[in-house]
Design a protein around this motif. Structure first.
Motif, mmCIF file in Angstrom:
data_model
loop_
_atom_site.group_PDB
_atom_site.id
_atom_site.type_symbol
_atom_site.label_atom_id
_atom_site.label_comp_id
_atom_site.label_asym_id
_atom_site.label_seq_id
_atom_site.Cartn_x
_atom_site.Cartn_y
_atom_site.Cartn_z
ATOM 1 N N ALA A 158 46.958 21.870 13.815
ATOM 2 C CA ALA A 158 45.886 20.586 13.485
ATOM 3 C C ALA A 158 45.494 19.937 14.352
ATOM 4 C CB ALA A 158 45.725 20.368 11.636
ATOM 5 N N LEU A 159 44.868 18.800 15.503
ATOM 6 C CA LEU A 159 44.418 17.980 15.478
ATOM 7 C C LEU A 159 42.866 16.934 15.817
ATOM 8 C CD1 LEU A 159 44.862 16.502 18.804
ATOM 9 C CD2 LEU A 159 43.516 18.333 20.097
ATOM 10 N N SER A 160 43.546 16.300 15.391
ATOM 11 C CA SER A 160 42.375 15.263 14.349
ATOM 12 C C SER A 160 42.664 14.308 15.701
ATOM 13 C CB SER A 160 43.061 14.313 13.513
ATOM 14 O OG SER A 160 41.644 13.246 12.561
ATOM 15 N N LEU A 161 41.170 13.522 16.354
ATOM 16 C CA LEU A 161 40.740 12.776 17.206
ATOM 17 C C LEU A 161 39.420 11.322 16.949
ATOM 18 C CD1 LEU A 161 40.871 15.650 20.795
ATOM 19 C CD2 LEU A 161 42.440 13.517 19.681
ATOM 20 N N GLY A 162 40.003 10.331 16.867
ATOM 21 C CA GLY A 162 38.590 9.503 16.643
ATOM 22 C C GLY A 162 38.467 8.253 17.593
ATOM 23 N N LEU A 163 37.183 7.918 17.738
ATOM 24 C CA LEU A 163 37.339 6.695 18.110
ATOM 25 C C LEU A 163 36.440 5.862 17.206
ATOM 26 C CD1 LEU A 163 34.853 8.055 21.460
ATOM 27 C CD2 LEU A 163 37.408 7.192 20.964
ATOM 28 N N ARG A 164 37.081 4.489 17.506
ATOM 29 C CA ARG A 164 37.349 3.598 16.256
ATOM 30 C C ARG A 164 37.301 1.915 16.394
ATOM 31 N NH1 ARG A 164 42.187 3.455 12.353
ATOM 32 N NH2 ARG A 164 42.447 2.571 14.340
ATOM 33 N N ALA A 165 35.148 1.805 16.033
ATOM 34 C CA ALA A 165 35.143 0.294 16.345
ATOM 35 C C ALA A 165 35.287 -0.893 15.298
ATOM 36 C CB ALA A 165 33.883 -0.162 17.721
ATOM 37 N N THR A 166 34.999 -1.722 15.670
ATOM 38 C CA THR A 166 34.616 -2.743 14.457
ATOM 39 C C THR A 166 33.526 -2.360 13.424
ATOM 40 O OG1 THR A 166 34.748 -4.725 16.101
ATOM 41 C CG2 THR A 166 34.085 -4.911 13.345
ATOM 42 N N ASP A 167 32.609 -1.721 13.802
ATOM 43 C CA ASP A 167 31.422 -1.696 13.123
ATOM 44 C C ASP A 167 31.159 0.071 12.608
ATOM 45 O OD1 ASP A 167 30.284 -1.824 15.374
ATOM 46 O OD2 ASP A 167 28.630 -2.802 14.894
ATOM 47 N N TRP A 168 31.694 0.934 13.593
ATOM 48 C CA TRP A 168 31.838 2.581 14.021
ATOM 49 C C TRP A 168 32.807 3.025 13.734
ATOM 50 C CZ3 TRP A 168 32.647 4.762 18.135
ATOM 51 C CH2 TRP A 168 32.943 4.358 18.901
ATOM 52 N N GLN A 169 32.885 4.724 13.788
ATOM 53 C CA GLN A 169 34.260 5.525 14.374
ATOM 54 C C GLN A 169 33.319 6.683 14.323
ATOM 55 O OE1 GLN A 169 37.520 5.240 10.939
ATOM 56 N NE2 GLN A 169 36.964 6.337 10.771
ATOM 57 N N ASP A 221 35.876 20.354 12.830
ATOM 58 C CA ASP A 221 34.656 19.372 11.882
ATOM 59 C C ASP A 221 34.429 18.180 11.954
ATOM 60 O OD1 ASP A 221 34.650 21.319 9.345
ATOM 61 O OD2 ASP A 221 36.646 20.565 8.960
ATOM 62 N N LEU A 222 33.440 17.805 12.026
ATOM 63 C CA LEU A 222 33.056 16.395 12.667
ATOM 64 C C LEU A 222 32.461 15.307 11.949
ATOM 65 C CD1 LEU A 222 31.010 17.099 15.531
ATOM 66 C CD2 LEU A 222 33.415 16.481 15.617
ATOM 67 N N SER A 223 32.461 13.993 11.695
ATOM 68 C CA SER A 223 32.481 13.013 10.997
ATOM 69 C C SER A 223 31.311 11.557 11.871
ATOM 70 C CB SER A 223 33.208 12.684 9.996
ATOM 71 O OG SER A 223 34.101 12.182 10.596
ATOM 72 N N ALA A 224 31.025 10.972 10.867
ATOM 73 C CA ALA A 224 30.783 9.289 12.103
ATOM 74 C C ALA A 224 30.535 8.758 10.895
ATOM 75 C CB ALA A 224 29.281 9.816 13.072
ATOM 76 N N ASN A 225 30.438 7.066 11.199
ATOM 77 C CA ASN A 225 30.502 6.165 10.105
ATOM 78 C C ASN A 225 30.259 4.939 10.780
ATOM 79 O OD1 ASN A 225 31.985 7.973 7.711
ATOM 80 N ND2 ASN A 225 33.395 7.665 9.057
ATOM 81 N N TYR A 226 28.968 4.367 10.126
ATOM 82 C CA TYR A 226 27.955 3.186 10.894
ATOM 83 C C TYR A 226 28.021 2.461 9.782
ATOM 84 C CZ TYR A 226 24.894 -0.217 13.278
ATOM 85 O OH TYR A 226 24.903 -0.522 14.101
ATOM 86 N N LEU A 227 28.185 0.808 10.242
ATOM 87 C CA LEU A 227 28.557 -0.094 9.087
ATOM 88 C C LEU A 227 27.592 -0.610 9.575
ATOM 89 C CD1 LEU A 227 30.973 -1.586 7.069
ATOM 90 C CD2 LEU A 227 31.492 -3.270 8.937
ATOM 91 N N LEU A 228 26.457 -1.296 8.073
ATOM 92 C CA LEU A 228 24.916 -1.485 7.945
ATOM 93 C C LEU A 228 25.519 -3.223 8.158
ATOM 94 C CD1 LEU A 228 22.876 0.852 6.605
ATOM 95 C CD2 LEU A 228 23.320 0.853 8.560
#
Length: 723
Positions: free
Chosen positions: A629-640, A673-680
């Motif tokens: 399994a390989l998990s990769l991400g990009l993470r900033a202050t208000d999104w991922q 599988d993909l996911s995206a999060n955004y902090l409003l």
């Protein structure tokens, strides 16, 4: 949904919250319901362990425990329905069937419906409401029996918060999937409370011939925790009452497709499955007392779990008809053509539906004591435990005959014919003692577990058909961790594995499962790089399996079978880190690889369907040789942004050449599988997740009756509010 019970739970929490007043409580008690502490930078216990925390669980918003465990090395899984409603989980090569070989716990308490009498986990807690998942393998699992060959899985529920806390999670997606998850809690003075409710449902991704009925599910789960703080002088002391209720209705079946029908239309279901349906409800009652003294802490829990279920599903095509699996394996055989046509509704005839109506109870008293002291210049960390446990299962299985029309419609049901009416029960006394001794850089841990089990089987159709059994066993363990530096060290261990035999097993030649298990490994936590490697070897003096309907209908239910001497060896590895792209963006990543090798040490012919005619050197079924399994991400202050890629090599469905499925393999799969999060705002966020991005269509199992698919591409959009 049983609104009356849920309303009572909500009302009790609301009433309790009105009583709460005064100053805030001084201590959260997360560390008492979560076994692996987050404060230990380099875990020094022997045995491979894994902790999936709340942040990691929220990253992909998985409802399916199978996907949650994708990044844990040494876990082998057989998927079934695509949603993970009834998971099949094994560790280090043990059979994944209904997770019956692992000790399954919630907040450190056994949660399987009847862990001793009937360990197959037809109930599994909803992972969406958990804040952590803990995995213990090797000597680390000796404290959590009765099953100690594979290991233990602990699901951690939300703790009563120190301050006012409210969370809302709403989501909608493909196949009319929707989720509503709410929790609220607070502590004031000596009183604290938590209310949590979760609802999920979907219409399903399969289509039944001649029917518009959905093939999905609806699940509800609500939990209330009421806490009274008795702490004095900075010493933790509290009482807590935990009440929970859950239910499910799922239009699920055990009947799959022929391989040709799967290739033509993988998400098809035959008309004969139109009435297949599972209904269950589950209640939890748990009273917890914790006290911390100068050198001692004692955690005592009084618990009871009630589980009732009935699963109606097609079981046969008549008294003299061939088995369902035989029909689906060779539908063009002249003797099978008529029955195959009856399954898909193109010809009329008898359809036998069996309803497996069961109720379970699991209850007991468990006390765990921790004691830290110094003796002869050595630091000792002693853990002692006692569990008094009783569980039972009542089976009231019956069959009804339906007439299939040539237009794929099932007629009225006949009178019930009861097929299995019995009771299995067990009373168990479990004790363990473990001492971790600190000798400079070496942590040496010695432990022993005792299981005293009295069990009884009663055929309720015949008062003279009964059996009583006694099992007595001691299970030692020894492990060591040597800290090479502040950031890394090596560990090794050996322990005795054990799985008790069925209460109704009357044949004295069928033994309990026993093994000697070895492991050696390396663990590192340096700056932002974490690694763990482990080699393991499980030497079975006797491998035991038992028949369940989820495996096959061609063997007597709960009958045990000996597999004799078996060797299982493997490698588990995991590396995780965070790379800094620039001052505002990080890239977290992890890589997990597992290798498993197994072989039977003798040749034999078994009536157990997944073994059949075994030749010395054959591998065990449902064990992928390679998984990564390989998990990769990009993470900033208000999104991922996150991606998870899981590869599983092909798996055998049978060990030998004599079974119906001889030569059949579950093909290798690659799932993305993909996911995206955004902090409003600080309190609000939105997320998008895509499961099975490439829309891969694969056979996940042919057990018990025909080829079944995994879940297709699924899109889900969600909104979260946390205050």
């Amino acid at each position: 949904m049983k609104y009356n019970k849920i309303t009572l739970l909500i009302a009790s929490a609301c009433l309790y919250s009105q009583l709460a007043n005064g100053e805030q409580t001084q201590e959260s008690y997360v560390e008492h319901i979560q076994i692996l502490g987050t404060h230990d930078k380099l875990r020094t216990q022997g045995g491979a362990t894994s902790l999936i925390g709340e942040e990691a669980l929220a990253q992909f918003e998985f409802d399916d425990i199978n996907k949650v465990l994708a990044n844990v090395p040494g876990v082998n899984i057989r998927e079934e329905d695509g949603y993970g409603l009834r998971p099949n989980i094994g560790f280090r090569g043990t059979t994944p069937e209904r997770s019956k070989k692992i000790s399954l716990m919630e907040d450190g308490i056994l949660i399987s419906p009847a862990p001793y009498s009937a360990p197959s986990a037809y109930y599994f807690p909803m992972v969406s409401r958990m804040t952590a998942v803990e995995i213990f393998k090797g000597p680390a699992a000796i404290k959590y029996g009765p099953n100690t060959v594979a290991g233990a899985l602990n699901l951690v529920t939300r703790a009563v918060p120190k301050y006012a806390e409210t969370g809302i999670d709403l989501a909608y997606g493909s196949d009319n999937y929707n989720k509503a998850h709410l929790h609220h809690g607070n502590s004031s003075g000596k009183f604290g409370y938590l209310i949590e409710g979760l609802h999920t449902q979907a219409d399903g991704f399969k289509n039944i011939d001649f029917s518009k009925q959905d093939t999905g599910f609806e699940k509800n789960d609500i939990m209330t925790k009421l806490k009274y703080d008795l702490s004095q002088d900075n010493q933790a002391h509290y009482l807590e009452l935990k009440l929970a209720y859950a239910d499910e209705t799922s239009n699920e079946t055990y009947l799959g497709l022929t391989d040709q029908d799967f290739a033509d239309s993988p998400y098809r279901r035959y008309a004969a499955t139109s009435e297949d349906r599972m209904n269950w409800d589950h209640q939890t009652y748990q009273l917890t007392h914790f006290i911390e003294l100068a050198e001692f802490n004692v955690l005592t829990r009084l618990y009871r779990h009630d589980f009732a279920r009935d699963w109606r599903k097609i079981s046969s095509l008549g008294q003299n008809a061939p088995a369902l699996l035989e029909v689906l394996t060779a539908p063009d055989d002249p003797e099978n053509q008529e029955y195959y046509a009856r399954l898909n509704g193109s010809e009329s005839g008898d359809i036998i539906l069996g309803t497996n109506d069961r109720n379970y109870r699991s209850q007991g008293l468990q006390t765990d004591l921790g004691w830290q002291f110094e003796l002869s210049g050595l630091q000792h960390n002693v853990d002692l435990g006692l569990r008094l446990h009783k569980d039972y299962i009542n089976r009231d299985h019956f069959e009804q005959t339906y007439q299939m029309s040539s237009q794929g419609q099932l007629g009225q049901a006949s009178e019930k014919t009861f097929t299995t009416v019995n009771r299995e029960e067990a009373t168990a006394v479990s004790i363990y003692a473990q001492d971790a001794i600190q000798i400079e850089q070496l942590t040496l841990t010695a432990g022993v577990r005792g299981e005293y089990i009295d069990s009884r089987y009663q055929n309720r159709k015949n008062d003279n058909d009964w059996l009583e059994k006694e099992s007595r066993i001691w299970l030692p363990s020894l492990s060591a961790f040597y800290r090479l530096s502040a950031d890394y060290g090596v560990f090794a261990g050996v322990h005795k594995g054990y799985v008790p035999s069925s209460p109704q097993q009357n044949d004295q030649s069928v033994e309990a499962e026993q093994s000697i298990n070895y492991e050696i490994g390396f663990r590192q936590n340096h700056k932002n790089l974490k690694t763990e490697f482990a080699l393991f070897y499980n030497d079975y003096s006797n491998l035991k399996e038992s028949c369940t309907f989820s495996q096959s209908s061609n063997c007597p239910l709960d009958t045990d079978f000996n597999g004799g001497n078996v060797n299982v060896a493997g490698l588990e590895s995991q590396v995780a880190s965070v790379l800094s792209i620039n001052t505002s963006i990080d890239m977290p990543w992890s890589f997990t690889y597992s290798y498993i090798y197994s072989e039977f040490e003798q040749s034999f012919d078994s009536d157990y369907p997944q073994w059949g005619l075994v030749t010395k050197g054959d591998s065990m079924p449902y064990q992928p040789e390679h998984s990564l399994a390989l998990s990769l991400g990009l993470r900033a202050t208000d999104w991922q942004l996150s991606a998870q890629i899981k590869y599983t090599s092909e798996m055998q469905e049978t060990a030998g050449a004599g079974a119906v499925l001889s030569g059949k393999l579950i093909p290798s799969t690659t799932m993305v599988d993909l996911s995206a999060n955004y902090l409003l705002t600080n309190e609000q966020s939105i997320y998008l997740k895509i499961d099975n991005v490439t829309d891969e269509t694969q056979i996940v199992s042919r057990r018990p009756n025909g080829a079944r698919p995994g879940k297709p591409r699924t899109l889900i959009l969600g909104y979260k509010f946390n205050y």
